[in-house]
Design a protein around this motif. Sequence first.
Motif, PDB file in Angstrom:
ATOM      1  N   GLU A  67      16.610  10.283  -3.419  1.00 41.28           N
ATOM      2  CA  GLU A  67      17.177  11.287  -2.515  1.00 41.28           C
ATOM      3  C   GLU A  67      16.156  11.763  -1.495  1.00 41.28           C
ATOM      4  O   GLU A  67      16.528  12.231  -0.426  1.00 41.28           O
ATOM      5  N   THR A  68      14.871  11.652  -1.829  1.00 37.74           N
ATOM      6  CA  THR A  68      13.843  12.173  -0.930  1.00 37.74           C
ATOM      7  C   THR A  68      12.752  11.137  -0.695  1.00 37.74           C
ATOM      8  O   THR A  68      12.536  10.233  -1.509  1.00 37.74           O
ATOM      9  N   LEU A  69      12.069  11.300   0.416  1.00 34.12           N
ATOM     10  CA  LEU A  69      10.909  10.456   0.711  1.00 34.12           C
ATOM     11  C   LEU A  69       9.841  10.637  -0.358  1.00 34.12           C
ATOM     12  O   LEU A  69       9.169   9.666  -0.727  1.00 34.12           O
ATOM     13  N   TYR A 103      14.895   2.179  -0.852  1.00 36.86           N
ATOM     14  CA  TYR A 103      15.003   3.013  -2.048  1.00 36.86           C
ATOM     15  C   TYR A 103      16.009   4.147  -1.925  1.00 36.86           C
ATOM     16  O   TYR A 103      16.460   4.674  -2.944  1.00 36.86           O
ATOM     17  N   SER A 104      16.372   4.538  -0.710  1.00 39.54           N
ATOM     18  CA  SER A 104      17.353   5.606  -0.524  1.00 39.54           C
ATOM     19  C   SER A 104      18.755   5.066  -0.259  1.00 39.54           C
ATOM     20  O   SER A 104      19.705   5.838  -0.123  1.00 39.54           O
ATOM     21  N   ASP A 105      18.912   3.764  -0.220  1.00 38.35           N
ATOM     22  CA  ASP A 105      20.185   3.111   0.080  1.00 38.35           C
ATOM     23  C   ASP A 105      20.953   2.873  -1.229  1.00 38.35           C
ATOM     24  O   ASP A 105      20.580   2.019  -2.033  1.00 38.35           O
ATOM     25  N   ALA A 106      22.030   3.619  -1.418  1.00 39.77           N
ATOM     26  CA  ALA A 106      22.788   3.519  -2.670  1.00 39.77           C
ATOM     27  C   ALA A 106      23.289   2.100  -2.932  1.00 39.77           C
ATOM     28  O   ALA A 106      23.267   1.636  -4.078  1.00 39.77           O
ATOM     29  N   GLU A 107      23.726   1.397  -1.897  1.00 40.45           N
ATOM     30  CA  GLU A 107      24.207   0.024  -2.099  1.00 40.45           C
ATOM     31  C   GLU A 107      23.066  -0.898  -2.505  1.00 40.45           C
ATOM     32  O   GLU A 107      23.204  -1.718  -3.418  1.00 40.45           O
ATOM     33  N   ALA A 108      21.930  -0.770  -1.844  1.00 39.90           N
ATOM     34  CA  ALA A 108      20.785  -1.624  -2.180  1.00 39.90           C
ATOM     35  C   ALA A 108      20.260  -1.339  -3.588  1.00 39.90           C
ATOM     36  O   ALA A 108      19.719  -2.226  -4.237  1.00 39.90           O
ATOM     37  N   VAL A 161       0.853  -1.185   0.000  1.00 37.14           N
ATOM     38  CA  VAL A 161       0.000   0.000   0.000  1.00 37.14           C
ATOM     39  C   VAL A 161       0.894   1.242   0.000  1.00 37.14           C
ATOM     40  O   VAL A 161       2.069   1.187   0.390  1.00 37.14           O
ATOM     41  N   VAL A 162       0.332   2.361  -0.436  1.00 35.92           N
ATOM     42  CA  VAL A 162       1.097   3.599  -0.540  1.00 35.92           C
ATOM     43  C   VAL A 162       1.715   3.981   0.797  1.00 35.92           C
ATOM     44  O   VAL A 162       2.839   4.498   0.854  1.00 35.92           O
ATOM     45  N   ALA A 163       1.033   3.693   1.896  1.00 37.48           N
ATOM     46  CA  ALA A 163       1.554   4.023   3.225  1.00 37.48           C
ATOM     47  C   ALA A 163       2.854   3.289   3.551  1.00 37.48           C
ATOM     48  O   ALA A 163       3.565   3.668   4.484  1.00 37.48           O
ATOM     49  N   ASP A 164       3.214   2.266   2.779  1.00 38.10           N
ATOM     50  CA  ASP A 164       4.473   1.547   2.996  1.00 38.10           C
ATOM     51  C   ASP A 164       5.686   2.342   2.525  1.00 38.10           C
ATOM     52  O   ASP A 164       6.830   1.973   2.821  1.00 38.10           O
ATOM     53  N   ALA A 165       5.469   3.421   1.800  1.00 37.34           N
ATOM     54  CA  ALA A 165       6.581   4.177   1.220  1.00 37.34           C
ATOM     55  C   ALA A 165       7.582   4.659   2.264  1.00 37.34           C
ATOM     56  O   ALA A 165       8.798   4.592   2.033  1.00 37.34           O
ATOM     57  N   ALA A 166       7.095   5.131   3.387  1.00 37.10           N
ATOM     58  CA  ALA A 166       8.015   5.637   4.412  1.00 37.10           C
ATOM     59  C   ALA A 166       8.952   4.532   4.894  1.00 37.10           C
ATOM     60  O   ALA A 166      10.162   4.746   5.027  1.00 37.10           O
ATOM     61  N   GLU A 226      10.200  10.962  -3.505  1.00 33.59           N
ATOM     62  CA  GLU A 226      10.508  10.063  -4.625  1.00 33.59           C
ATOM     63  C   GLU A 226      10.052   8.637  -4.308  1.00 33.59           C
ATOM     64  O   GLU A 226       9.490   7.956  -5.168  1.00 33.59           O
ATOM     65  N   SER A 227      10.308   8.195  -3.088  1.00 34.28           N
ATOM     66  CA  SER A 227       9.887   6.847  -2.688  1.00 34.28           C
ATOM     67  C   SER A 227       8.372   6.742  -2.659  1.00 34.28           C
ATOM     68  O   SER A 227       7.806   5.729  -3.083  1.00 34.28           O
ATOM     69  N   GLU A 228       7.704   7.776  -2.178  1.00 38.10           N
ATOM     70  CA  GLU A 228       6.236   7.776  -2.158  1.00 38.10           C
ATOM     71  C   GLU A 228       5.679   7.692  -3.574  1.00 38.10           C
ATOM     72  O   GLU A 228       4.741   6.921  -3.833  1.00 38.10           O
ATOM     73  N   ALA A 229       6.266   8.426  -4.498  1.00 43.01           N
ATOM     74  CA  ALA A 229       5.804   8.387  -5.889  1.00 43.01           C
ATOM     75  C   ALA A 229       6.038   7.003  -6.502  1.00 43.01           C
ATOM     76  O   ALA A 229       5.180   6.483  -7.218  1.00 43.01           O
ATOM     77  N   ALA A 230       7.179   6.408  -6.208  1.00 40.26           N
ATOM     78  CA  ALA A 230       7.491   5.081  -6.752  1.00 40.26           C
ATOM     79  C   ALA A 230       6.532   4.020  -6.223  1.00 40.26           C
ATOM     80  O   ALA A 230       6.052   3.170  -6.980  1.00 40.26           O
ATOM     81  N   VAL A 231       6.252   4.049  -4.921  1.00 43.75           N
ATOM     82  CA  VAL A 231       5.330   3.069  -4.346  1.00 43.75           C
ATOM     83  C   VAL A 231       3.915   3.312  -4.882  1.00 43.75           C
ATOM     84  O   VAL A 231       3.217   2.363  -5.237  1.00 43.75           O
ATOM     85  N   ALA A 232       3.503   4.560  -4.981  1.00 45.12           N
ATOM     86  CA  ALA A 232       2.173   4.864  -5.523  1.00 45.12           C
ATOM     87  C   ALA A 232       2.045   4.356  -6.953  1.00 45.12           C
ATOM     88  O   ALA A 232       1.018   3.787  -7.335  1.00 45.12           O
TER      89      ALA A 232
END
Length: 179
Positions: A44-46, A29-34, A18-23, A48-54
């Motif tokens: 770089e920002t939350l 998603y913010s981990d360069a190695e992963a 669900v979208v709420a999982d983005a946080a 971006e992660s929220e948009a990707a999960v949505a």
Amino acid sequence: MSDTPIIPGGRVTLRRLVVADAAALHAVYSDAEAMTWWSHAAHETLAESEAAVAERVAAPEWRAWAITLAGDDTAIGSVAAHEKRQGGVIEIGYSLARVHWGRGLATEAVGLLITYLFEVEGYRRVFADTDPDNVGSNALLTRLGFTLEGRLRGEWETHIGVRDSFIWGLLREEWESRV
């Protein structure tokens, strides 16, 4: 996506993403190695992660599950399935927060998804596409019984340059003979 079931396991559970999982997934998603082997750089920002999960939640061609630890509903990663073509063939993808690497949780989560895709949905073949240098992911697929079927040269243009792809396949009867 509403028909995506909860899939319980031993140490992990798969539930509808669900979208709420983005946080929570921002840790991945913010981990360069992963994110080294993904088609895009780390977020770089939350936002971006929220948009990707949505986008993933809304995408009709993908079904996605959050990986959670048993007894805790917080997403620590995700698995997804995409029917590339009709006739019983489906592609999978997966991610896991680095803090959980090396404990067998991704192997368990991907195994749960594979069992569900073969036994419940009736697929005949599951495949995955990885970067040849992604040692961890290639080892995970090997542990689960996948066969390295080929190498596509210069297949992806990514944030680290043009990359080859390994194509891994697993047939239902191969999976059933292992379980």
